[in-house]
Design an enzyme around this catalytic site. Structure first.
Site, PDB file in Angstrom:
ATOM      1  N   LYS A  98       0.851  -1.307  -0.083  1.00 33.16           N
ATOM      2  CA  LYS A  98       0.177  -0.029  -0.015  1.00 33.16           C
ATOM      3  C   LYS A  98       0.760   1.286  -0.092  1.00 33.16           C
ATOM      4  O   LYS A  98       1.761   1.379   0.699  1.00 33.16           O
ATOM      5  CB  LYS A  98      -0.944  -0.053   1.334  1.00 33.16           C
ATOM      6  CG  LYS A  98      -2.042   1.097   1.225  1.00 33.16           C
ATOM      7  CD  LYS A  98      -2.747   0.997   2.485  1.00 33.16           C
ATOM      8  CE  LYS A  98      -3.824   2.142   2.468  1.00 33.16           C
ATOM      9  NZ  LYS A  98      -4.773   1.818   4.039  1.00 33.16           N
ATOM     10  N   SER A 132      -9.561   1.713   3.115  1.00 33.10           N
ATOM     11  CA  SER A 132      -8.746   2.680   2.252  1.00 33.10           C
ATOM     12  C   SER A 132      -7.749   1.666   1.552  1.00 33.10           C
ATOM     13  O   SER A 132      -7.092   2.394   0.461  1.00 33.10           O
ATOM     14  CB  SER A 132      -8.047   3.646   2.984  1.00 33.10           C
ATOM     15  OG  SER A 132      -7.115   3.081   3.965  1.00 33.10           O
ATOM     16  N   SER A 161      -9.823  -0.503   7.378  1.00 32.33           N
ATOM     17  CA  SER A 161      -9.067  -0.259   5.737  1.00 32.33           C
ATOM     18  C   SER A 161      -8.430  -1.522   5.216  1.00 32.33           C
ATOM     19  O   SER A 161      -8.375  -1.610   4.127  1.00 32.33           O
ATOM     20  CB  SER A 161      -8.371   0.873   5.894  1.00 32.33           C
ATOM     21  OG  SER A 161      -8.943   2.117   5.968  1.00 32.33           O
TER      22      SER A 161
END
Length: 465
Positions: free
Chosen positions: A80, A155, A179
């Protein structure tokens, strides 16, 4: 479409170890999959073509020389883009850091590299990890591979999509209110949020220092175990025995706070969850109705804590770069500015009380159980900034584990009538991470998720080109 790209880490690691598969070959296949499908899915901000090929050549040489490092050696993994990668831009999903080249890796990334993993690219995310949709105004909206019109959750949406769509065998995500687990549920993958600080946050852009977690996103629970074993810190409270697969769940007591878990749930999602609960009982687990005193106050406290702590990092940036933030983040910051210090202190006090009360409720049970998401993903572009701040709370039941700091797993448990995956969530006591993973793996094997995908040859609804 190469079926090998949709198998698990456990399988490909065996092929790599026995030299039946080359790390270079596997990396090239993965890069080709990204080249073919990421223009549509937008799962990556940066694809590390040269870097990953160089890593794969090094891995191949090491394996050929008998220096096999373990089950991640030569396996392509996504990171990420909230986590630092040495010499590779780390944007945080923001225009402010679009050209920032860190001089060191995040601790979790370094641990993966040390284990021989191939870092294939930096996955897209909701800007600064502050949202549940991965609609990024700067780098494009990530699309759910099961329905390209819909959000993948967030996210860590890019990490989930990369894993689901054969563009990485796993990924590192972060989780402040869900997330990791929400996008995993909505994309049909596994997401694990470890006990707070079991995996180091060092080298990650902070959202909320007391709520943030770093964890693995994979295709199977066993793969999450493989990644967790590599990424975790050595903590005395964490039992060192390896996860032993359970044949059944006899003797397991799973607490089900029905009032909270089923509030706001859509009928189609509820049917899938009820079937999953039935399967857990078929496996021998006892579902125990329980209450969670102070739950609503605790969730309000989470909002106060998160929106207060986020300004401790972004406050200085706002003075100079405020115009470069997306509209939903600007709204969040206005909300955070209005929170007085006394409200933050009271929120932390409520949090401590809630943790104590929840532990008391969990004394005679092994884990909490319920849905990960309670709604199907909505269409991209349909959410206004004023509503975005509550998405994580309306879409799923993930924030509970963050205010607690307890380990939480999301495992796929079926599809809605629209063909969108749904996730089952298990939440354990502090440092019972392996127990949670054992329960999840037993359930997963009973549902035979990976084999069902293979049989259907309908891994994801990727555009054909």
């Amino acid at each position: 479409m190469n079926e090998l790209l949709f198998t698990d880490i456990h399988t490909v690691s065996g092929l790599l170890k026995t030299k039946k598969l080359s790390p270079v070959e596997l990396t090239k296949m993965t890069l080709h999959q990204i080249q073919e499908h990421d223009p549509t899915l937008t799962a990556f901000i940066t694809v590390m073509v040269e870097e990953s090929l160089a890593q794969s050549m090094q891995a191949e040489q090491e394996i050929q020389e008998g220096k096999y490092k373990g089950r991640l050696h030569g396996v392509p993994i996504a990171v990420k883009d909230i986590l630092q990668t040495k010499g590779v831009r780390t944007t945080g999903g923001s225009k402010i850091f679009e050209n920032w080249m860190p001089d060191r890796d995040a601790v979790s990334v370094q641990k993966l590299k040390d284990a021989g993993a191939i870092i294939i690219g930096k996955a897209n995310l909701h800007e600064f990890a502050m949202g549940a949709t991965t609609e990024n105004p700067h780098y494009g909206s990530t699309r759910n591979p099961w329905d390209l019109k819909k959000i993948p959750g967030g996210s860590s949406g890019g990490s989930a999509v990369a894993t689901a769509a054969g563009m990485a065998f796993g990924a590192i995500g972060t989780d402040t209110a869900g997330s990791i687990r929400l996008p995993a549920a909505m994309c049909g993958t596994v997401g694990f949020k470890p006990t707070y600080n079991l995996v180091s946050q060092k080298g990650s852009f902070p959202f909320s220092w007391s709520l943030d977690h770093v964890g693995p996103m994979t295709r199977t629970v066993n793969d999450a175990v493989i990644m967790l074993e590599t990424m975790k810190e050595k903590i005395e409270k964490m039992e060192e025995a390896k996860v032993i697969p359970l044949e059944n769940l006899k003797g397991m007591r799973l607490g089900f706070p029905e009032g909270y878990m089923l509030s706001g749930i859509e009928p189609g999602v509820k049917r899938v969850i009820e079937k999953a609960l039935d399967r857990l009982q078929d496996l021998g687990a006892e579902i125990i109705p329980i209450e969670l005193p102070l739950i609503e106050q605790a969730l309000d406290a989470l909002k106060t804590i998160a929106q207060s702590e986020v300004l401790s990092f972004h406050g200085p940036l706002l003075n100079k770069y405020g115009h470069l933030y997306g509209e939903d983040l600007k709204y969040r910051f206005r909300f955070g500015h209005d929170i007085p210090a006394i409200a933050y202190i009271n929120a932390q006090r409520i949090r401590k009380q809630f943790i104590k009360k929840t532990l008391r409720q969990m004394e005679n049970i092994d884990a909490l159980v319920g849905p990960t998401n309670v709604q199907e993903p909505f269409e991209i572009g349909t959410m206004v900034p004023e509503q975005a701040i509550s998405n994580m709370f309306t879409l799923g039941k993930t924030p509970l584990a963050n205010i607690l700091g307890f380990p939480a797993l999301s495992v796929p448990c079926g599809f809605t009538q629209a063909g969108i995956p749904v996730g089952l969530q298990l939440i354990g006591k502090p440092y019972s991470d392996r127990n949670v993973l054992q329960i999840g793996e037993c359930y997963e094997k009973a549902e035979n998720w990976i084999e069902a995908l293979r049989k259907n040859k309908n891994y994801v609804k990727l555009p054909q080109g």
